[in-house]
Design an enzyme around this catalytic site. Structure first.
Site, mmCIF file in Angstrom:
data_model
loop_
_atom_site.group_PDB
_atom_site.id
_atom_site.type_symbol
_atom_site.label_atom_id
_atom_site.label_comp_id
_atom_site.label_asym_id
_atom_site.label_seq_id
_atom_site.Cartn_x
_atom_site.Cartn_y
_atom_site.Cartn_z
ATOM 1 N N PRO A 48 79.585 57.566 36.914
ATOM 2 C CA PRO A 48 79.681 57.948 38.300
ATOM 3 C C PRO A 48 79.206 56.957 39.341
ATOM 4 O O PRO A 48 78.024 56.832 39.597
ATOM 5 C CB PRO A 48 78.767 59.158 38.375
ATOM 6 C CG PRO A 48 77.753 58.942 37.287
ATOM 7 C CD PRO A 48 78.247 57.855 36.424
ATOM 8 N N GLU A 49 80.092 56.272 39.985
ATOM 9 C CA GLU A 49 79.799 55.650 41.268
ATOM 10 C C GLU A 49 80.874 56.211 42.187
ATOM 11 O O GLU A 49 81.642 57.075 41.768
ATOM 12 C CB GLU A 49 79.830 54.119 41.165
ATOM 13 C CG GLU A 49 78.661 53.569 40.334
ATOM 14 C CD GLU A 49 78.571 52.049 40.301
ATOM 15 O OE1 GLU A 49 78.961 51.417 41.298
ATOM 16 O OE2 GLU A 49 78.130 51.508 39.287
#
Length: 288
Positions: free
Chosen positions: A2-3
DNA sequence: CACCATGTTCCTTG
DNA sequence: CCAAGGAACATGGT
């Protein structure tokens, strides 16, 4: 996973699937991820609520629900931490080992799975308000970026991870954007020249936008249970042999720079790895 | 056993 | 008050 780009792709995937669905039951197996909301409050508020929207802010997912009776709107904030996933399964479903929260949506089961439990799913929305501007929005100008860097002595790589500066950049895309703009990760933020700020600003937007494009143009395995897709959710080198390498420097310690051929190095900053090319990314400050 | 891992928050120090 | 650094959180892969 997750970015910003991974979360954006996930939001686009989930939004139409969740739209209009009613929560019939809630199961919390790891109360920690609700912090600071209590299990009782969480369950009571969400039961019989209806999903009306889903959006993204930085790396956070922002679910909007309407309360069971009436027109009142409720915000639910999600974050994937380091290892979180969110997806829908057809019922009856076997839940994975590290399921933190699951919700019965009638024909589907919503699953929030998170091996390390660093993620969150909560009614507390305070974290969102402390975020800086969205890097892909028109609000985020080079002037705002330059101003935010002006007084900081922190290395630029470390500064890029500060979510109050600009929201959504993580350890992977910080290294990638610095490589693309030819800037050393070690330069104190306030030493960046005007030209460097502009190049870095542009590189951040390009790197993030390209990653989103990659994500939406590939077939993804959200639950990570497809043999054919080999669990491929988004990035993760070597997960799929048929896909090109997504990163120029991240995770490429000891491999040749794609521009100059020199070996990619790793350095630790603020207890996290930074990958860079010592030849292409100069430590010299630009003109201010 | 060692070291590594896509993130945030809290506590301490200056 | 602020900036900066480090630990904590927790589980796994190599």
């Amino acid at each position: 996973m997750p970015e910003l780009p991974e979360v954006e792709v996930l939001v686009r995937h989930l939004r139409p699937l969740l739209y209009g669905k009613v929560i019939h039951a809630v199961h919390v197996s790891r109360p920690r991820v609700l912090r600071p909301t209590s299990v009782r409050t969480f369950t009571q508020k969400l039961k019989k609520a209806r999903f009306t929207n889903l959006s993204r802010r930085g790396k956070f997912l922002l679910f909007t629900l309407s309360q069971r009776k009436g027109v009142e709107t409720m915000g639910l904030v999600g974050h994937l931490g380091m290892t979180g996933r969110m997806y829908l399964l057809s019922k009856p479903a076997t839940l994975p080992k590290h399921t933190a929260v699951s919700m019965d949506l009638g024909d589907k089961q919503f699953v929030f799975e998170d091996t390390r439990y660093f993620g969150r799913l909560t009614l507390e929305t305070g974290a969102i308000e402390r975020l800086g501007p969205e890097p892909l929005s028109n609000e985020w100008t080079t002037d705002i970026f330059a101003e935010a860097l002006r007084n900081s002595t922190q290395p630029i790589k470390v500064k890029l991870l500060d979510q109050s500066l600009v929201a959504g950049i993580g350890n992977i895309y910080a290294s990638e954007a610095l490589f693309r703009s030819g800037i050393s990760p070690k330069i104190p933020a306030r030493r960046l020249g005007k030209g460097q700020v502009l190049q870095l600003w542009r590189a951040i937007r390009e790197v993030l936008a390209e990653a989103i494009d990659r994500g939406i143009s590939q077939e993804l395995d959200y639950p990570g249970d497809s043999k054919r897709l080999d669990g491929f959710f988004y990035f993760g080198r070597s997960a799929r042999e048929d896909l090109p390498e997504p990163f120029s420097v991240y995770g490429r310690l000891g491999e040749p720079c794609l521009i100059c051929g020199k070996v990619i190095r790793r350095l630790i900053q603020a207890s996290r790895s930074t990958f860079y090319c010592p030849h292409c990314q100069t430590a010299k400050s630009g003109r201010r």
